[in-house]
Each structure stands twice: as structure tokens, then as C-alpha cells.
Scaffold this motif. Structure first.
Motif, short mmCIF file in Angstrom:
data_model
loop_
_atom_site.label_atom_id
_atom_site.label_comp_id
_atom_site.label_asym_id
_atom_site.label_seq_id
_atom_site.Cartn_x
_atom_site.Cartn_y
_atom_site.Cartn_z
N GLY A 4 -2.19 -20.61 -37.55
CA GLY A 4 -0.97 -21.24 -37.06
C GLY A 4 -1.17 -22.52 -36.30
N ALA A 5 -2.39 -22.91 -35.97
CA ALA A 5 -2.61 -24.09 -35.14
C ALA A 5 -2.29 -25.38 -35.90
N ARG A 6 -2.90 -25.56 -37.04
CA ARG A 6 -2.68 -26.79 -37.80
C ARG A 6 -1.25 -26.85 -38.33
N GLU A 7 -0.68 -25.70 -38.68
CA GLU A 7 0.69 -25.68 -39.20
C GLU A 7 1.69 -26.14 -38.15
N ALA A 8 1.45 -25.78 -36.88
CA ALA A 8 2.36 -26.21 -35.81
C ALA A 8 2.33 -27.73 -35.65
N LEU A 9 1.16 -28.32 -35.76
CA LEU A 9 1.06 -29.78 -35.68
C LEU A 9 1.77 -30.45 -36.85
N CYS A 10 1.62 -29.88 -38.05
CA CYS A 10 2.28 -30.44 -39.22
C CYS A 10 3.80 -30.35 -39.10
N CYS A 11 4.28 -29.28 -38.47
CA CYS A 11 5.72 -29.12 -38.25
C CYS A 11 6.27 -30.25 -37.39
N SER A 12 5.61 -30.52 -36.29
CA SER A 12 6.07 -31.59 -35.42
C SER A 12 5.92 -32.96 -36.07
N LEU A 13 4.85 -33.17 -36.81
CA LEU A 13 4.69 -34.45 -37.50
C LEU A 13 5.78 -34.66 -38.54
N GLY A 14 6.13 -33.61 -39.28
CA GLY A 14 7.20 -33.73 -40.26
C GLY A 14 8.52 -34.12 -39.62
N TYR A 15 8.80 -33.52 -38.46
CA TYR A 15 10.03 -33.89 -37.76
C TYR A 15 10.00 -35.37 -37.35
N PHE A 16 8.88 -35.82 -36.82
CA PHE A 16 8.81 -37.20 -36.35
C PHE A 16 8.88 -38.20 -37.51
N VAL A 17 8.37 -37.83 -38.67
CA VAL A 17 8.49 -38.70 -39.84
C VAL A 17 9.96 -38.85 -40.23
N GLN A 18 10.66 -37.72 -40.28
CA GLN A 18 12.09 -37.76 -40.63
C GLN A 18 12.90 -38.51 -39.59
N GLU A 19 12.60 -38.26 -38.31
CA GLU A 19 13.36 -38.89 -37.23
C GLU A 19 13.07 -40.39 -37.18
N LEU A 20 11.84 -40.79 -37.45
CA LEU A 20 11.51 -42.21 -37.45
C LEU A 20 12.25 -42.94 -38.57
N ALA A 21 12.38 -42.30 -39.72
CA ALA A 21 13.14 -42.92 -40.81
C ALA A 21 14.60 -43.11 -40.41
N HIS A 22 15.17 -42.12 -39.73
CA HIS A 22 16.56 -42.25 -39.26
C HIS A 22 16.69 -43.36 -38.21
N VAL A 23 15.77 -43.42 -37.28
CA VAL A 23 15.84 -44.42 -36.22
C VAL A 23 15.73 -45.83 -36.80
N LEU A 24 14.81 -46.04 -37.72
CA LEU A 24 14.64 -47.36 -38.31
C LEU A 24 15.86 -47.77 -39.13
N GLY A 25 16.51 -46.81 -39.77
CA GLY A 25 17.65 -47.14 -40.62
C GLY A 25 18.98 -47.20 -39.91
N ASN A 26 19.11 -46.48 -38.78
CA ASN A 26 20.42 -46.38 -38.15
C ASN A 26 20.43 -46.75 -36.66
N GLU A 27 19.39 -46.38 -35.95
CA GLU A 27 19.33 -46.66 -34.51
C GLU A 27 18.03 -47.40 -34.18
N PRO A 28 17.93 -48.64 -34.52
CA PRO A 28 16.67 -49.36 -34.29
C PRO A 28 16.41 -49.65 -32.82
N ASP A 29 16.17 -48.59 -32.08
CA ASP A 29 15.87 -48.73 -30.65
C ASP A 29 14.36 -48.90 -30.49
N PRO A 30 13.89 -49.98 -29.88
CA PRO A 30 12.44 -50.18 -29.74
C PRO A 30 11.74 -49.07 -28.96
N VAL A 31 12.42 -48.48 -27.98
CA VAL A 31 11.80 -47.39 -27.21
C VAL A 31 11.60 -46.17 -28.09
#
Length: 319
Positions: free
Chosen positions: A224-251
């Protein structure tokens, strides 16, 4: 008369009654303008080693199209060649597909990247499902009972609509609750391993004792250790795509890029998951409260906003 077959052979005949002699030539077929044939004469005028080279490029009478049955045979052979080529490609593809699971199981990085992509797709599905449900509850260009415009641009979110912001925050809420529960259970499950590793190679000591939560050398191969890291990375990939396309906040962009830059090498390495799990626990423990507080303010729910402000402020200051 010159007849040339598809295999490159040529036969030349010159009729002169009983004095006829026949010439044969063989070799690889060349273009008519550059064809040079070595003719071996046979007959009563033949010579044992006589050879004659004739250039046919300037002789228009030797240029004749091959017979129709030769053309048909060539077309049939090309068709057979195409069928054989396609069957070979299909065979190679089937062999590759059969060996793909074996190759995939022997490459940890490929498995990790696939897990990251799968989790990113899962969080994107939550995002889109929330957006679709909001359209059913409140159709486009129609205000909510509280008078909130869900589809108008909001300057606070760089012109993004509240509908898109709410859908993105729903995926964030699911990740916050899920990752906090997952990492807390992971820490509890492997507490004995973390304690042993911290005692052997302590990173930080507090009152003379090593802290198991900072055991950097704990293996990533623990269940479960590596899978937990992949879960969080997957979320951040999806969230980064949304931020770049809709909420381009530099922070926001800097925060997501920093997390991915720090976590991805740990996913590909053999140790280091414990410190990332601890950071995730501290970061996500107040995130559901923060998201609720933020949306209550955005939708104008002043009573909920005032009720959530003190506990959120305290939790954010502590963690």
C-alpha cells in the motif's frame, strides 16, 4: 522478337530457317533504358565462349509491354505479398501483446505511471460527475434560489465560473478524505517497521528518541505504500490540468508543481514514502474543512461561513 518475363529473364530469337540461332540472357531485371544483356549464342554459328553485350535503350522495336498473363501474375503475387506482410504484422503484434504483461510486471516505473494515470482519470470522473449533477440541479444560466449565478465569471477565481469551481472542489474533497484515511491506516499498519527503521537510522531525535514518523529509509515496497503516493500524484495531475485551464493562479500552480516534483522521484525510488505520507496527513486533515468554508463563502452562506471560520483557523494554524 524480345519477350521479357517478370523474373528478369529474356529470350531473343531471330528466325532464319534452319540457320536460326537462339540467344538467352539471364540476370536481375533492370529498367529498359539501362538494360544490358549478355547473349550466349547457340547453333551451328555458336562459339564456345562467345559473348555479346547489346544495349537496348535506343532500340524502340525491343520495347514491348509484357503479356497480359504476366501482368495478372504480377498482380496476384503482389496481393499474396501484402497478405503475407499483414499476417506477419499481426503475428508480431500478438507476440508483443502476449509479452506485454510480463514486461509490465518487471518494470516498476511503468506500473507506477499507469497507476498515476488511473487515479487521475478517477478524480477527473468525480469532477465531471459533479459538474453533470449540478446541471441537473440548476440548469445553465439559471440562478440558484439564493440568487447565485453559477455560470458567470468570478474575479476571485480568475474568471472561472462557480459551477466549475464547485466541481473541482468536489474532487479535492474526495481526495482529502480518502488520502487522509489511507495514509493514517498505512502508518498504523506499518508502525512496527517504521519504528525499527527509525531506531537503526534515526533522522530526527526528540528527547533522545527517534521519531518513527520520520523514518525515511522505510521501503516503498511495503503493501500500500507506493499505491498511496500514486493516488495523490494522480489527483495533483488532474487538479493541475484544471488550474491551468480554468484558474491560472500562480500560487496554486507553484504548489502543485512543487508537490509533483518532490513526490515523483520518491515513487520511482525504493524508500521515502513515510515522510510523504506524514506530510499528506498534516496537509489533508484540515482540507475538508477548508473546502466547506471556501464554498460557503462563495455561495453566500454567511451562517455556515461564520460557524466554520473558528475551527478552520485553529486547525490551519496547528497543522
Amino acid at each position: 522478337l524480345i519477350e521479357r518475363s517478370l523474373l528478369g529473364f529474356a529470350r531473343a530469337e531471330r528466325g532464319a530457317g534452319s540457320r536460326a540461332h537462339v540467344a538467352y540472357a539471364g540476370g536481375r531485371r533492370r529498367a529498359p533504358h539501362a538494360a544490358k544483356l549478355v547473349l550466349h549464342r547457340r547453333g551451328h554459328h555458336s562459339c564456345a565462349a562467345g559473348q555479346r553485350v547489346k544495349q537496348y535503350s535506343g532500340c524502340q522495336r525491343y520495347r514491348r509491354e509484357p503479356p497480359a498473363h504476366y501482368a495478372a501474375a504480377a498482380t496476384f503475387q503482389r496481393g499474396e505479398l501484402d497478405v503475407v506482410t499483414m499476417s506477419l504484422r499481426a503475428t508480431h503484434l500478438s507476440i508483443t501483446l502476449e509479452r506485454l504483461p510480463e514486461w509490465f510486471q518487471s518494470h516498476d516505473r511503468a506500473q507506477s505511471l499507469l497507476r498515476v494515470g488511473a487515479w487521475a482519470g478517477a478524480y477527473y470522473a468525480v469532477h465531471r460527475a459533479t459538474y453533470a449533477l449540478s446541471l441537473l440541479a440548476a440548469p445553465k444560466h439559471k440562478r440558484t434560489p439564493g440568487g447565485v449565478d453559477l455560470d458567470g465569471p468570478v474575479p476571485r477565481y480568475a474568471g472561472c465560473s462557480l459551477r466549475k469551481v464547485a466541481a473541482a472542489r468536489a474532487a479535492s474533497f474526495v481526495h482529502a478524505v480518502g488520502s487522509f484515511a489511507w495514509n493514517a491506516r498505512l502508518m498504523r499498519r506499518h508502525w512496527g517497521v517504521l519504528r525499527d527503521v527509525a531506531q537503526r537510522r534515526p533522522v530526527v531525535r526528540l528527547l533522545g528518541r527517534a521519531l518513527p514518523l520520520l523514518a525515511y529509509d522505510a521501503s516503498n515496497d511495503l503493501p500500500g505504500a507506493r499505491e498511496a503516493l500514486c493516488c495523490s500524484l494522480g489527483y495533483f495531475v488532474q487538479e493541475l490540468a484544471h488550474v491551468l485551464g480554468n484558474e491560472p493562479d500562480p500560487v496554486f500552480v507553484a504548489h502543485h508543481v512543487a508537490y509533483m516534483t518532490a513526490t515523483l522521484p520518491i515513487v520511482f525510488s525504493q524508500r521515502g514514502w513515510a515522510m510523504v505520507s506524514l506530510a499528506t496527513l498534516l496537509a489533508e486533515v484540515t482540507n475538508p474543512l477548508q473546502l466547506s468554508w471556501e464554498l460557503a463563502r462563495a455561495f453566500g452562506c454567511e451562517s455556515i461561513y461564520d460557524a466554520l471560520s473558528p475551527p478552520f483557523t485553529f486547525g490551519f494554524a496547528v497543522c
